[in-house]
Design an enzyme around this catalytic site. Structure first.
Site, PDB file in Angstrom:
ATOM      1  N   HIS A 171       0.826  -1.206   0.000  1.00  0.00           N
ATOM      2  CA  HIS A 171       0.000   0.000   0.000  1.00  0.00           C
ATOM      3  C   HIS A 171       0.866   1.263   0.000  1.00  0.00           C
ATOM      4  O   HIS A 171       0.382   2.352  -0.320  1.00  0.00           O
ATOM      5  CB  HIS A 171      -0.934  -0.002   1.212  1.00  0.00           C
ATOM      6  CG  HIS A 171      -2.217   0.742   0.997  1.00  0.00           C
ATOM      7  ND1 HIS A 171      -2.285   1.927   0.292  1.00  0.00           N
ATOM      8  CD2 HIS A 171      -3.491   0.480   1.400  1.00  0.00           C
ATOM      9  CE1 HIS A 171      -3.541   2.358   0.274  1.00  0.00           C
ATOM     10  NE2 HIS A 171      -4.282   1.499   0.932  1.00  0.00           N
ATOM     11  N   GLU A 390      -9.543  -1.207 -20.091  1.00  0.00           N
ATOM     12  CA  GLU A 390      -9.697  -1.899 -21.375  1.00  0.00           C
ATOM     13  C   GLU A 390      -8.374  -2.535 -21.780  1.00  0.00           C
ATOM     14  O   GLU A 390      -7.481  -1.894 -22.317  1.00  0.00           O
ATOM     15  CB  GLU A 390     -10.154  -0.912 -22.452  1.00  0.00           C
ATOM     16  CG  GLU A 390     -10.496  -1.548 -23.778  1.00  0.00           C
ATOM     17  CD  GLU A 390     -11.794  -2.343 -23.741  1.00  0.00           C
ATOM     18  OE1 GLU A 390     -11.709  -3.576 -23.880  1.00  0.00           O
ATOM     19  OE2 GLU A 390     -12.865  -1.741 -23.564  1.00  0.00           O
TER      20      GLU A 390
END
Length: 449
Positions: A171, A390
């Site tokens: 993180h 995408e």
């Protein structure tokens, strides 16, 4: 109200995953820069733990798993040129005594695996199955002793030709928004296109002031003094007690109904996030054992601070730029108080996050070791947009984190497109609670709505 709780068939405990290859991948080009270290802000270094996410993809006859594996590996190697921190390692600077990232090009982990099931056989992707942890890599036996990569990617193929990509990232490297940008860039590189966004790696933009100047009291933060005691107040703590997992669904009509109730006499506009967060807060606080109307309850929720600073952070900032806002009241008001006032408290928590308040939190972290302190944390994956990335082989069917035994973190997700909810503007709420508390939560979830 017509809300629903998603029921799941018995969960598969063993997904029969076989690891075929474990290796390191390195930047595809050598950097012209000298070996360097990346400064970590106080927000970054407070988030020194791994985040595990899984991205499921349907089969595509033009992109069988073997082809995807080759394309994905190459795009990851290319991404490590731009995101050289991901090929680096955390280290403690002996001079400053600060955690930083040594951009030493030692590489990221890359794992190829297969599952004996079809994607359609592993269960409802929305339902939180802890066994999905088999789609991210835990073993580090292919590494040198003590080596801890900041990024490990595992590609697991299913018998149907579909596959899952599981990421384990520290993180300290990303928040949700910057991880989404990383995925957009990874997808662009896989398609041999230019980067979608050129990331900004200047973490000094969130450095503490000199000297630090804490101007607010920050009750949402707790100093780390005694590890055994303070961990009891840590919302990130994993519990060993038995927990039930359930997915609660709100349709767009459900959310609209809650917003109407929350308008109150003023008729003021109410945001979807604020009213949903308030509803979760009420249900979680009132389902806790030993109900006491005088007991205080604090809810935490993430706020993106990029646009709240003066000057604003660049949208392409590639570090952690979220902080936990909070709201506090007693359980009696949560039970009987007007919804409009409770929603206003949540709204005020986000409004409080001004430039000066953010700088005060950062400066607090310069003077103290600590972490967010509250009774429940709402972690929203609702608008991160992981499902909109995408790739050459298509968009993910669904994206989710690996769930753990954390009863004080409630996850909010977009609906599974094509799922039972059938409402793209609805949401899924994932809750983990002990059985008796879950019964209370479920009843309150419907009666308070």
């Amino acid at each position: 109200m017509g809300t629903s709780c998603l029921e799941s068939r018995p969960l598969l405990q063993d997904l029969k995953v076989t690891i075929h290859e474990s290796s390191m991948v390195f930047p595809s080009k050598k950097s012209n820069d000298e070996k360097k270290s990346l400064f970590l802000s106080n927000i970054d270094k407070a988030l020194n733990f791994d985040v595990e996410t899984i991205h499921f993809f349907a089969s595509n006859k033009d992109f069988p798993p073997q082809k995807v594996t080759e394309m994905f590996k190459k795009s990851l190697e290319d991404a490590l040129v731009v995101y050289e921190l991901l090929a680096g390692r955390l280290k403690l600077n002996s001079k400053t005594n600060r955690l930083e990232i040594d951009c030493n090009a030692e590489g990221a982990g890359f794992v190829v695996a297969s599952c004996e099931y079809k994607l359609s056989e592993i269960g409802d992707l929305v339902y939180p199955n802890p066994a999905f942890a088999q789609f991210v890599h835990k073993s580090k036996d292919y590494l040198n002793p003590g080596d801890q990569p900041l990024c490990v990617a595992q590609l697991t193929s299913f018998k149907c030709g579909g596959f899952a990509i599981g990421f384990t990232t520290s993180h300290t490297t990303f928040d949700g928004l910057s991880f989404k940008t990383f995925l957009d860039n990874l997808a662009a590189l896989a398609t041999n296109k230019p980067l979608a966004v050129t990331p900004c790696h200047d973490r000094h933009l969130l450095a503490a002031r000199s000297p630090p100047h804490v101007t607010f009291s920050h009750p949402e933060l707790i100093k780390l003094k005694n590890l055994s005691t303070d961990q009891e107040s840590n919302v990130f703590k994993a519990f060993r007690e038995e927990l039930n997992f359930k997915v609660f669904q709100l349709t767009s009509n459900n959310i609209l109904s809650l917003k109407e109730k929350a308008k109150g006499s003023t008729g003021s506009c109410v945001s979807r996030f604020n009213v949903i967060t308030t509803h979760i807060w009420r249900c979680k606080a009132l389902s806790a054992p030993s109900y006491d109307p005088a007991k205080s309850s604090t809810i935490l929720y993430a706020v993106d601070i990029r646009s709240r600073l003066n000057p604003p952070l660049p949208r392409e900032y590639a570090g952690n730029a979220v902080l936990t806002a909070y709201a506090t009241t007693n359980c009696g008001e949560l039970e009987k108080g007007p919804l409009s006032r409770l929603v206003e408290m949540v709204r005020e928590g986000a409004t409080r996050m001004s430039d000066e308040y953010v700088r005060s939190i950062v400066d607090w972290g310069e003077l103290n070791d600590g972490f967010p302190h509250g009774d429940v944390l709402v972690s929203s994956w609702w608008r991160l947009g992981f499902e909109e990335v995408e790739y050459p082989w298509g968009k993910p069917k669904y994206c989710c984190p690996v769930v753990y035994h954390q009863k004080d973190i409630v996850l909010v997700f977009p609906p599974f497109v094509g799922g039972d909810c059938g409402d793209e503007d609805g949401i899924n709420i994932i809750v983990a609670l002990p059985p008796k508390e879950m019964e209370k939560f479920e009843k309150l979830f419907y009666t308070l709505a």
